[in-house]
Design an enzyme around this catalytic site. Structure first.
Site, PDB file in Angstrom:
ATOM      1  N   GLY A  96      -4.293  -2.383  -0.138  1.00 36.07           N
ATOM      2  CA  GLY A  96      -5.295  -1.223  -0.679  1.00 36.07           C
ATOM      3  C   GLY A  96      -5.283  -1.553  -2.235  1.00 36.07           C
TER       4      GLY A  96
ATOM      5  N   GLN B  46      -5.887   1.052 -10.689  1.00 34.52           N
ATOM      6  CA  GLN B  46      -5.108   0.023 -10.869  1.00 34.52           C
ATOM      7  C   GLN B  46      -5.616  -1.417 -11.725  1.00 34.52           C
ATOM      8  OE1 GLN B  46      -4.110   0.439  -6.492  1.00 34.52           O
ATOM      9  NE2 GLN B  46      -2.084   0.056  -7.379  1.00 34.52           N
TER      10      GLN B  46
ATOM     11  N   CYS C 222       3.754  -0.347  -3.744  1.00 33.71           N
ATOM     12  CA  CYS C 222       2.589  -0.179  -4.659  1.00 33.71           C
ATOM     13  C   CYS C 222       2.408  -1.454  -5.352  1.00 33.71           C
ATOM     14  CB  CYS C 222       2.601   1.138  -5.434  1.00 33.71           C
ATOM     15  SG  CYS C 222       1.452   1.418  -6.549  1.00 33.71           S
ATOM     16  N   LEU C 223       1.175  -1.735  -5.843  1.00 32.70           N
ATOM     17  CA  LEU C 223       0.934  -3.121  -6.457  1.00 32.70           C
ATOM     18  C   LEU C 223       1.327  -2.942  -8.059  1.00 32.70           C
ATOM     19  CD1 LEU C 223      -2.050  -4.482  -4.597  1.00 32.70           C
ATOM     20  CD2 LEU C 223       0.231  -5.155  -4.310  1.00 32.70           C
TER      21      LEU C 223
ATOM     22  N   HIS D  50      -2.519   7.140   0.162  1.00 33.42           N
ATOM     23  CA  HIS D  50      -1.864   6.390  -1.037  1.00 33.42           C
ATOM     24  C   HIS D  50      -3.096   6.242  -2.088  1.00 33.42           C
ATOM     25  CE1 HIS D  50       0.956   3.468  -2.721  1.00 33.42           C
ATOM     26  NE2 HIS D  50       0.038   2.926  -3.302  1.00 33.42           N
ATOM     27  N   GLU D  51      -4.145   5.584  -1.592  1.00 29.02           N
ATOM     28  CA  GLU D  51      -5.297   5.286  -2.367  1.00 29.02           C
ATOM     29  C   GLU D  51      -5.727   6.349  -3.134  1.00 29.02           C
ATOM     30  OE1 GLU D  51      -4.981   2.153  -3.639  1.00 29.02           O
ATOM     31  OE2 GLU D  51      -4.069   1.624  -1.829  1.00 29.02           O
TER      32      GLU D  51
ATOM     33  N   HIS E   4      -3.957   7.705  -6.009  1.00 25.72           N
ATOM     34  CA  HIS E   4      -4.056   6.960  -7.055  1.00 25.72           C
ATOM     35  C   HIS E   4      -5.314   7.522  -7.959  1.00 25.72           C
ATOM     36  CE1 HIS E   4      -1.364   3.614  -7.465  1.00 25.72           C
ATOM     37  NE2 HIS E   4      -1.797   3.109  -6.139  1.00 25.72           N
TER      38      HIS E   4
HETATM   39  O1  K1U Z   1      -2.550   0.917  -3.791  1.00 23.67           O
HETATM   40  C1  K1U Z   1      -1.574   0.014  -3.796  1.00 23.67           C
HETATM   41  O2  K1U Z   1      -0.780  -0.052  -4.719  1.00 23.67           O
HETATM   42  C2  K1U Z   1      -1.632  -0.936  -2.695  1.00 23.67           C
HETATM   43  C3  K1U Z   1      -0.427  -0.788  -1.552  1.00 23.67           C
HETATM   44  C4  K1U Z   1      -1.106   0.328  -0.412  1.00 23.67           C
HETATM   45  C5  K1U Z   1       0.170   0.718   0.289  1.00 23.67           C
HETATM   46  C6  K1U Z   1       1.218  -0.083   0.969  1.00 23.67           C
HETATM   47  C7  K1U Z   1       2.301   0.382   1.863  1.00 23.67           C
HETATM   48  C8  K1U Z   1       2.079   1.400   2.191  1.00 23.67           C
HETATM   49  C9  K1U Z   1       1.272   2.401   1.523  1.00 23.67           C
HETATM   50  C10 K1U Z   1       0.385   2.033   0.677  1.00 23.67           C
HETATM   51  C11 K1U Z   1       0.079  -2.176  -1.083  1.00 23.67           C
HETATM   52  O3  K1U Z   1      -0.619  -2.781  -0.483  1.00 23.67           O
HETATM   53  S1  K1U Z   1       1.826  -2.708  -1.436  1.00 23.67           S
HETATM   54  C12 K1U Z   1       2.047  -4.075  -0.452  1.00 23.67           C
HETATM   55  C13 K1U Z   1       2.581  -3.694   0.748  1.00 23.67           C
HETATM   56  O4  K1U Z   1       3.759  -3.260   0.248  1.00 23.67           O
HETATM   57  C14 K1U Z   1       2.220  -4.002   2.037  1.00 23.67           C
HETATM   58  C15 K1U Z   1       1.338  -4.961   2.310  1.00 23.67           C
HETATM   59  C16 K1U Z   1       1.371  -5.276   3.821  1.00 23.67           C
HETATM   60  C17 K1U Z   1       1.718  -4.396   4.806  1.00 23.67           C
HETATM   61  C18 K1U Z   1       2.366  -3.253   4.335  1.00 23.67           C
HETATM   62  C19 K1U Z   1       2.824  -3.061   3.090  1.00 23.67           C
HETATM   63 ZN    ZN Z   2      -0.399   1.828  -5.260  1.00 22.18          ZN
END
Ligand code: K1U
Ligand code: ZN
Length: 186
Positions: free
Chosen positions: A46, A51, A88-89, A130-131, A134
Site C-alpha cells: 500500500g 508518504q 510502514c514504508l 492503515h492507508e 495515513h
Molecule cells: O502504507 C504503507 O506504509 C505500506 C505498508 C502497508 C501495510 C503493510 C502491512 C500491514 C499493514 C499495512 C506496507 O506495505 S509495509 C511492507 C510490508 O510490511 C509488507 C509487505 C508484504 C506483505 C505484508 C507486509
Molecule cells: Zn504506512
C-alpha cells in the site's frame, strides 16, 4: 513513470490531514502511476499520498493482486477485531502488532470517477485501514502502548540520520542484480 521519494517519520506531511480530490486531472493520473511504481519498488502492499509528500486524499493498495486506487476513501462499516503485525514504508525497519477491525466496508472513487465499495477482511482489511489512517495523519505506531512506542522512537532516533530531510530514496530493483563489496553504485 518515476519512482518517488518516500517521506519518513518526522516529516510534518505525514501528520497533515489530506484534502479531498475534486477532479481527476492528468497530473493526478501520473501521480497514481508513479505511486504504483514506487510501492512495487519499495516492496509495499500500500501507499498513501502523504508518504510521497502530497496532500490529496488518495491511496493505493495491492494485496495479493487485489489492486485498488482509492480516491476520497472512507470506512463505512467495520466490525470484529484482528491483530496483525504491521510495517510502514515511512517507519523503516520497525514492525509491531496492531489491533484493527477484522471486517471493513470501504467506499472510494476510481480514477474514472466511479464509486466503488470494497468489502474486506484479513490483510486487505488491515491495509485499507492503515492507508486511510495515513490520509487522516495517523501512523500505526500511534496505536502502540507507551512502552512500545518509546522503544520504537528510541530505535528511530538512531536510524533517522540515514534519511536527511526525512527522505527515503527508493531504488528500482534490477532483475538478476548482485551487489559486490567495493563496487561503485551509480
Ligand atoms: O502504507 C504503507 O506504509 C505500506 C505498508 C502497508 C501495510 C503493510 C502491512 C500491514 C499493514 C499495512 C506496507 O506495505 S509495509 C511492507 C510490508 O510490511 C509488507 C509487505 C508484504 C506483505 C505484508 C507486509
Ligand atoms: Zn504506512
Amino acid at each position: 513513470m518515476s519512482i518517488l521519494d518516500i517521506r519518513v517519520l518526522g516529516d510534518p506531511v505525514l501528520r497533515k490531514p489530506t484534502k479531498r480530490v475534486t477532479e481527476v486531472t492528468d497530473e493526478l493520473r501520473k501521480l497514481i502511476a508513479d505511486m504504483f511504481e514506487t510501492m512495487y519498488a519499495a516492496e509495499g502492499i500500500g501507499l498513501a499520498a502523504p508518504q510521497v509528500g502530497r496532500t490529496e486524499r488518495l491511496a493505493i493498495v495491492d494485496v495479493d493482486g487485489a489492486r485498488f486506487v482509492l480516491i476520497n476513501p472512507e470506512v463505512l462499516e467495520s466490525d470484529g477485531s484482528i491483530v496483525w503485525e504491521e510495517g510502514c514504508l515511512s517507519v523503516v525497519d520497525f514492525s509491531a502488532e496492531v489491533k484493527r477491525a477484522a471486517h471493513v466496508l470501504v467506499r472510494a472513487f476510481t480514477p474514472d470517477e466511479r464509486e466503488i465499495r470494497i468489502e474486506a477482511e484479513g490483510l486487505l482489511a488491515v491495509a485499507l485501514q492503515h492507508e486511510i489512517d495515513h490520509l487522516d495523519g495517523k501512523l500505526f505506531i500511534d496505536y502502540l502502548s507507551t512502552l512500545k512506542r518509546r522503544a520504537a522512537m528510541t530505535k528511530w532516533e538512531k536510524a533517522k540520520a540515514e534519511y536527511p530531510g526525512f527522505i527515503r530514496k527508493v531504488r528500482a530493483e534490477v532483475k538478476g542484480e548482485h551487489h559486490h563489496a567495493n563496487e561503485t553504485e551509480m
